[in-house]
Scaffold this motif. Structure first.
Motif, PDB file in Angstrom:
ATOM      1  N   THR A  53       0.878  -1.290  -0.039  1.00  0.00           N
ATOM      2  CA  THR A  53       0.090  -0.095  -0.015  1.00  0.00           C
ATOM      3  C   THR A  53       0.782   1.155  -0.045  1.00  0.00           C
ATOM      4  N   ALA A  54       0.433   2.202  -0.696  1.00  0.00           N
ATOM      5  CA  ALA A  54       1.196   3.707  -0.920  1.00  0.00           C
ATOM      6  C   ALA A  54      -0.083   4.786  -0.623  1.00  0.00           C
ATOM      7  N   TRP A  56      -0.604   9.015  -1.159  1.00  0.00           N
ATOM      8  CA  TRP A  56      -0.276  10.049  -1.655  1.00  0.00           C
ATOM      9  C   TRP A  56      -0.934  11.196  -1.516  1.00  0.00           C
ATOM     10  N   LEU A  85       4.219   8.389  -1.593  1.00  0.00           N
ATOM     11  CA  LEU A  85       4.392   8.620  -3.024  1.00  0.00           C
ATOM     12  C   LEU A  85       3.953   9.949  -3.341  1.00  0.00           C
ATOM     13  N   ILE A  90       4.732   8.738  -9.163  1.00  0.00           N
ATOM     14  CA  ILE A  90       3.416   8.216  -9.841  1.00  0.00           C
ATOM     15  C   ILE A  90       3.672   8.249 -11.206  1.00  0.00           C
ATOM     16  N   LEU A  95       4.407   3.194  -9.143  1.00  0.00           N
ATOM     17  CA  LEU A  95       2.862   2.500  -8.840  1.00  0.00           C
ATOM     18  C   LEU A  95       2.941   0.974  -8.958  1.00  0.00           C
ATOM     19  N   TYR A  98       3.018  -1.469  -6.023  1.00  0.00           N
ATOM     20  CA  TYR A  98       2.173  -1.300  -5.164  1.00  0.00           C
ATOM     21  C   TYR A  98       0.997  -2.146  -5.689  1.00  0.00           C
ATOM     22  N   LEU A 101      -3.197   2.038  -3.910  1.00  0.00           N
ATOM     23  CA  LEU A 101      -2.866   3.437  -3.734  1.00  0.00           C
ATOM     24  C   LEU A 101      -3.882   4.065  -2.914  1.00  0.00           C
ATOM     25  N   VAL A 103      -5.325   7.825  -1.682  1.00  0.00           N
ATOM     26  CA  VAL A 103      -5.659   9.215  -1.732  1.00  0.00           C
ATOM     27  C   VAL A 103      -6.281   9.846  -0.747  1.00  0.00           C
ATOM     28  N   LEU A 123      -1.443   6.516 -13.760  1.00  0.00           N
ATOM     29  CA  LEU A 123      -2.368   6.194 -12.678  1.00  0.00           C
ATOM     30  C   LEU A 123      -3.547   5.364 -13.307  1.00  0.00           C
ATOM     31  N   TRP A 126      -2.420   1.945 -14.411  1.00  0.00           N
ATOM     32  CA  TRP A 126      -2.148   1.118 -13.379  1.00  0.00           C
ATOM     33  C   TRP A 126      -3.328   0.575 -12.696  1.00  0.00           C
ATOM     34  N   LEU A 133      -7.240   1.647  -6.349  1.00  0.00           N
ATOM     35  CA  LEU A 133      -7.403   3.067  -5.953  1.00  0.00           C
ATOM     36  C   LEU A 133      -8.371   3.522  -4.967  1.00  0.00           C
TER      37      LEU A 133
END
Length: 187
Positions: A53-54, A56, A85, A90, A95, A98, A101, A103, A123, A126, A133
């Motif tokens: 997991t990231a 942003w 990130l 990105i 990405l 991961y 993501l 946000v 993005l 991905w 997302l």
């Protein structure tokens, strides 16, 4: 209500939020209690097999900072590791490292601008390639702008944070099991 904005919690009911009967008896309650020694802060063990997991943070404005700060705390408190990130990373294709993501809340236009054409394409590619997302509040508009959701957004006619809103539940949903036909949600 005669005005379109409320400040702070305008409704609070623990029993309604927990879907149980409640009320006040008016009785003078005198519980028997003794102080306990200080307890160690619980620490969640790392989650084995969790998705990579990231996070942003789309902006340095207060809403984005607060939202991402809370999110980072919550992820850490749950024992979930995560990376941070930037828009540049990105756009550069990071990405791919991961699965998810997240946000946090932040301005959609600023997010789109900071990603640039290359970042928006990365993005989108991905997500369409299987990445997950998760957007919170205003950053969800970025997903709509990029065509990654079918959600439609409309401006509210009032802002009522803290209000309790009665919901009808879908009885076929496993989330409704044991709840009944309606529940209360705090906005």
């Amino acid at each position: 209500m005669p005005f379109p904005y409320f400040y702070d919690v305008t409704a609070w009911s623990g029993p309604l939020l927990e879907n149980v009967s409640g009320g006040r008896s008016g009785a003078d309650v005198k519980p028997r209690a003794i102080p306990l020694p200080q307890q160690a802060e619980p620490v969640a063990p790392p989650v084995v097999g969790a998705p990579r997991t990231a996070v942003w943070q789309v902006s340095e404005n207060s809403a984005a900072v607060e939202s991402s700060g809370w999110l980072r705390w919550w992820l850490g408190d749950q024992g979930l590791g995560f990376g941070d990130l930037t828009a540049e990373q990105i756009a550069a294709g990071v990405l791919a490292d991961y699965d998810v993501l997240v946000v946090p809340n932040g301005p959609e236009a600023e997010a789109a601008d900071s990603l640039g054409e290359q970042g928006r394409a990365a993005l989108t590619e991905w997500v369409r390639g299987g990445g997950t997302l998760i957007t919170l509040r205003d950053s969800s508009r970025l997903a709509a702008r990029l065509g990654l959701t079918s959600a439609a957004f409309a401006e509210p006619t009032s802002d009522i944070p803290g209000a309790l809103i009665r919901m009808e539940l879908d009885p076929a949903s496993p989330l409704a099991a044991g709840v009944g036909p309606t529940a209360w949600a705090m906005y």
